[in-house]
Design an enzyme around this catalytic site. Structure first.
Site, PDB file in Angstrom:
ATOM      1  N   GLU A   8     -11.142   1.001  -3.543  1.00 27.31           N
ATOM      2  CA  GLU A   8     -10.507   1.446  -2.300  1.00 27.31           C
ATOM      3  C   GLU A   8      -9.244   2.241  -2.632  1.00 27.31           C
ATOM      4  O   GLU A   8      -8.959   2.527  -3.782  1.00 27.31           O
ATOM      5  CB  GLU A   8     -10.174   0.239  -1.408  1.00 27.31           C
ATOM      6  CG  GLU A   8      -9.320  -0.806  -2.093  1.00 27.31           C
ATOM      7  CD  GLU A   8      -9.342  -2.162  -1.410  1.00 27.31           C
ATOM      8  OE1 GLU A   8     -10.304  -2.448  -0.658  1.00 27.31           O
ATOM      9  OE2 GLU A   8      -8.403  -2.947  -1.625  1.00 27.31           O
ATOM     10  N   ASP A  64       0.818  -1.227   0.000  1.00 21.83           N
ATOM     11  CA  ASP A  64       0.000   0.000   0.000  1.00 21.83           C
ATOM     12  C   ASP A  64       0.846   1.270   0.000  1.00 21.83           C
ATOM     13  O   ASP A  64       0.636   2.164   0.823  1.00 21.83           O
ATOM     14  CB  ASP A  64      -0.927   0.017   1.218  1.00 21.83           C
ATOM     15  CG  ASP A  64      -1.714  -1.272   1.377  1.00 21.83           C
ATOM     16  OD1 ASP A  64      -2.123  -1.832   0.344  1.00 21.83           O
ATOM     17  OD2 ASP A  64      -1.915  -1.717   2.521  1.00 21.83           O
TER      18      ASP A  64
END
Length: 537
Positions: free
Chosen positions: A187, A15
């Site tokens: 997301e 991420d």
């Protein structure tokens, strides 16, 4: 012009959120249940990165006591504006339920090294938070909402609220920017400005092999947004043989001279000549977890494209005017002579303090106090570092005098509380100190050497322990003098310590190797470790 070799952050570094301050680039990555929370790396050439900060290093900023496996820090966002670094993050408290639950916070610092502020609550209504600093001075907070409705179908929304920093509060008005594509699992939103447009970059497809980067643009931050002509600008779903899989979750950055790059999440499956791929779907297992790569971005007709194709590349051209850093030595060793843990080492859920151990009780040693076992989500005395290579050797020297079988200490290869192996010393009545191995495989225990444990001679004061990882398998060894080694006649599957084997979409970390001491009895014990080394090769 330099060459960037991917992944730039090896081993569990998922991420990525990238930003720039002058000529300095920074990447923040998720840490989940590992403490300190968030790892921030620094580079001047986008290829060579060094750890610059672990900002969430106090329980007042991050209290993960009892957090579930793969809870904790999800997808932080790092930005620089108004003379400050801004970091927003989620502390996920519930993962194994019909919907997830967590808490969002903001911390700031005048420099990347800190001091980082106490956290400002940013609401609990979503995950993957992001903070955008508009050129007009306004700030917007983006996230993916969650709650008591289906996670991915049909609710795949990205929501934005204005943030007022002087008042440290969010506007109650929520604007829906995007409701997702057919890829679902929308997301990881990030918002950028360029040439009169606002660009919304999101992750879709789920953070496994279907992962992708989707881009939209609008003339105003609140929209309306139009999809990129190709919808997806990065994915490897259509290229199962590509060495970099799961590519997605992109974050953009520009260079001082106007070039653009994207940091993204990627994984390298275990692949050997003549060995069939193991994972369902033929993609392979990734024990090194989700890593970080860099792609070069080209702009065409006001849209970003990944140069060389949507899949990214193992090697790409770096910035034209990069100030090249020295490539770090990947061999590592800690002799425990400092007053703090080496930054490569992390603990599980709680800070390293006098509950867990000490670096001063015995100079030149790491002392671990016996606490919970490896199945606990509370006080574990585990100090570990990432697997970053498919082949490596990790080693320690331990002094330990357990009183009974409920006290043990040793070396562990660990994924989460339900998946690990543990090569340890304990004491058996009538046998004295012995070496044994326990393996937990999807929470099913395997008891190794219990019928015929390895006896530790009474005169031996120190025991050397080693693990050798070689692609698909790993082995433990021991020595009573540090020179003559005996390999334990057992082989363990390295590929089992991976998201793909353990839970697919439900687990998000990677394999660690570490030191551990436990005492189920509560009588009190400690183990002293002279050093801990990690040698790729």
């Amino acid at each position: 012009m330099s060459t960037i070799t991917n992944p730039v952050l090896k081993g569990f570094h998922p991420d990525p959120s990238i930003c720039r301050c002058g000529e300095d680039y920074y990447i923040a990555t998720s840490t989940f249940e590992w403490f300190p929370g968030v790892r921030i790396y620094h580079s001047r050439d986008l290829n060579n990165w060094t750890l610059a900060a672990c900002p969430l290093d106090r329980a007042s900023q991050l209290d993960m006591w009892g957090n579930p496996d793969s809870g904790g820090i999800w997808a932080p966002c790092l930005s620089y504006a108004d003379g400050l670094f801004w970091l927003v993050y989620t502390d996920v408290k519930v993962v194994d339920s019909p919907w997830k639950n967590g808490r969002n916070y903001l911390v700031t610092a005048p420099s990347i090294e800190g001091p980082w502020s106490e956290p400002i609550p940013m609401g609990n209504g979503g995950f993957d938070p992001s903070l955008f600093h508009d050129s007009n001075g306004r700030k917007y907070y983006l996230y993916r909402p969650w709650g008591p409705r289906h996670h991915s179908d049909p609710h795949c929304t990205i929501v934005m609220q204005e943030y007022f920093p002087q008042e440290q509060r969010l506007s109650p008005e929520r604007r829906t920017l995007f409701t997702g594509t057919t890829l679902r699992y929308t997301e990881g939103p990030h918002l950028y400005q360029r040439d009169g447009y606002y660009y919304l970059v999101v992750a879709e497809g789920g953070t496994s092999y279907e992962h992708a980067v989707v881009v939209l643009r609008a003339r105003a931050p609140e929209g309306p947004y139009e999809l990129h002509p190709d919808t997806v600008i990065m994915t490897t779903w259509d290229q199962p043989e590509h060495p970099l899989q799961k590519s997605g979750h992109g974050s953009l950055v520009d260079t001082p001279n106007g070039e653009w790059f994207m940091a993204y999440l990627t994984s390298r499956p275990l692949r050997l000549p003549g060995v069939p791929l193991l994972a369902v779907g033929g993609r392979g297992y990734c024990p090194l977890g989700r890593e970080t790569g860099i792609a070069r971005i080209a702009w065409q007709d006001g849209w970003p494209y990944v140069e060389g194709g949507k899949h990214g590349g193992v090697q790409i051209q770096g910035p034209e005017t990069a100030n090249r850093d020295a490539s770090p030595d990947e061999a590592w060793r800690d002799d425990f002579i400092d007053s703090t843990l080496d930054p490569a080492l992390q603990t599980l859920r709680i800070p390293f303090d006098d509950r867990l151990g000490s670096l001063s009780a015995r100079k030149g040693f790491l002392r671990l106090y016996g606490n919970d076992s490896l199945v606990s989500t509370f006080a574990q005395s585990t100090v570990a570092r990432r697997w970053q290579h498919f082949r490596f050797q990790a080693e320690t020297c331990m002094q330990f005098d357990p009183a009974h079988f409920q006290q043990s200490a040793g070396l562990t290869c660990y994924y989460n509380t339900k998946n690990w192996s543990y090569f340890f010393m304990d004491r058996e009545e009538g046998r004295g100190r012995t070496l044994k191995i326990i393996q937990l495989d999807r929470n099913v225990p395997g008891w190794h050497l219990y019928e015929e444990p390895i006896p530790v001679p009474e005169e031996v004061s120190a025991v050397w322990l080693r693990v050798e990882v070689d692609h698909l398998s790993y082995h433990y060894s021991y020595s009573f003098d540090g020179e003559n080694w005996q390999r334990v006649a057992l082989s363990f599957e390295a590929w089992k310590l991976s998201d793909d084997y353990i839970g697919g979409r439900g687990f998000f970390t990677g394999a660690f190797v570490g030191l551990h001491c436990e005492d189920i009895s509560g009588d009190g014990c400690h183990a002293d470790f002279d050093y801990f080394s990690y040698l790729p090769g």
